[in-house]
Design a protein around this motif. Structure first.
Motif, PDB file in Angstrom:
ATOM      1  N   ALA A 151      -3.903  17.505  48.184  1.00 29.66           N
ATOM      2  CA  ALA A 151      -3.808  16.065  47.963  1.00 29.66           C
ATOM      3  C   ALA A 151      -4.853  15.893  46.700  1.00 29.66           C
ATOM      4  N   TRP A 152      -4.209  15.181  45.759  1.00 29.14           N
ATOM      5  CA  TRP A 152      -5.235  14.992  44.563  1.00 29.14           C
ATOM      6  C   TRP A 152      -5.178  13.529  44.623  1.00 29.14           C
ATOM      7  N   ASP A 153      -6.344  13.096  43.932  1.00 29.64           N
ATOM      8  CA  ASP A 153      -6.834  11.705  43.934  1.00 29.64           C
ATOM      9  C   ASP A 153      -7.490  11.342  42.762  1.00 29.64           C
ATOM     10  N   VAL A 154      -6.881  10.831  41.482  1.00 27.03           N
ATOM     11  CA  VAL A 154      -7.595  10.737  40.225  1.00 27.03           C
ATOM     12  C   VAL A 154      -7.641   9.028  39.798  1.00 27.03           C
ATOM     13  N   ARG A 155      -9.025   8.930  39.622  1.00 25.59           N
ATOM     14  CA  ARG A 155      -9.335   7.516  39.198  1.00 25.59           C
ATOM     15  C   ARG A 155      -9.942   7.359  37.819  1.00 25.59           C
ATOM     16  N   LEU A 156      -9.477   6.313  37.069  1.00 28.06           N
ATOM     17  CA  LEU A 156      -9.922   6.194  35.873  1.00 28.06           C
ATOM     18  C   LEU A 156     -10.531   4.780  35.583  1.00 28.06           C
TER      19      LEU A 156
END
Length: 277
Positions: free
Chosen positions: A171-176
């Motif tokens: 699982a990948w979770d990317v926040r900007l």
């Protein structure tokens, strides 16, 4: 931003299990990136090759020799504003048969404004009966750029190995700037053979790689990336500044044939030396 000490999760079995954690922080000092914090626990270690122009390089080493049910590994990193860090692994990771429980691995990175990160581990090899769950959490501030790659090999075909039963979750979770810009959840097993054989899923693949580029110039990389990936790869601009790709191959050798030039294209530089040893 401040580094926090990761807590090692308790193993799910009474049997001895490998646990490891590293926490590092880097910051920009003048024109260079410097190490400003480091903590190592258990089976995970960090090696730092001789300095060279470009991002600081850190190489992860799992001294336990592989992962099996109940193992717990965690990497936590802070890349300060304007700093540049490349994280890779000394060799391919191995996920062995799990008699009971699941091996869990987590990578969490916080990036300051204008920071750059390359997370480029070498392959994870899934052996028959493996049970592995991985999680990647990336928090980016304004102007930060990241290149992420995760190659996986489904049994070593050149060694006569076939992956029939295994469980794998990624699982990948990317926040900007606090906003979710990319999420991906991959899951198969325990009947891995059926998933990998399905024309709509694995299509008989023996290896796979997932790639993500979060950068203002991502759109300009789309066409050359599709060409580099070849007929068994696909790439899409998920949204402005976010490019995702997935590549399938018959085995690890053929995967690298397309993966290495694709990564060099996205990184704009040669891969870490450990990839070529």
């Amino acid at each position: 931003m401040s580094a926090t000490r990761p807590a090692l999760a308790e193993a799910s079995s009474g049997q001895p299990r490998a646990q490891g954690a590293v926490t590092l922080a880097v910051a920009r000092r003048g024109a260079a990136t410097r190490l400003v914090g480091l903590r190592q626990e258990g089976a995970l270690k960090l090696l730092f090759p001789q300095p060279r122009p470009g991002p600081m390089q850190a190489v992860l080493l799992n001294t336990s020799g592989g992962l099996t049910g109940g193992d717990r590994m965690r990497v936590s990193a802070e890349v300060g504003p304007g700093a540049a860090l490349t994280l890779t692994t000394q060799a391919a990771e191995r996920a062995y048969r799990a008699a009971e429980g699941v091996a869990r691995s987590e990578v969490q990175v916080r990036m300051g404004a204008g920071a750059k990160l390359h997370w480029l581990p070498q392959e994870t090899i899934l052996f028959e009966g493996a049970a592995l769950e991985r999680r990647l959490i990336l928090e980016m501030e304004e102007g930060a750029e990241a290149l992420i790659a995760e190659p996986v090999i489904f049994g070593r075909r050149e060694m006569g190995e076939a992956l029939a039963r295994a469980t794998f979750r990624d699982a990948w979770d990317v926040r900007l700037c606090g906003r979710l810009v990319f999420a991906d959840a991959l899951r198969f097993g325990p009947d891995a053979a059926a998933t990998l054989a399905s024309p709509a899923l694995g299509a008989g693949a023996g290896a796979m790689a997932s790639l993500l580029l979060v950068a203002p110039h991502a759109e300009g990389k789309l066409a050359p990336l599709r060409e580099a990936l070849g007929p068994r790869g696909g790439a899409s601009l998920v949204r402005e500044g976010v490019l995702f790709a997935r590549l399938l191959a018959e085995d690890g050798f053929r995967l690298r044939h397309h993966l290495e030039p694709a990564l060099a294209l996205l990184a704009g530089a040669a891969l870490p030396k450990v990839w070529r040893l």
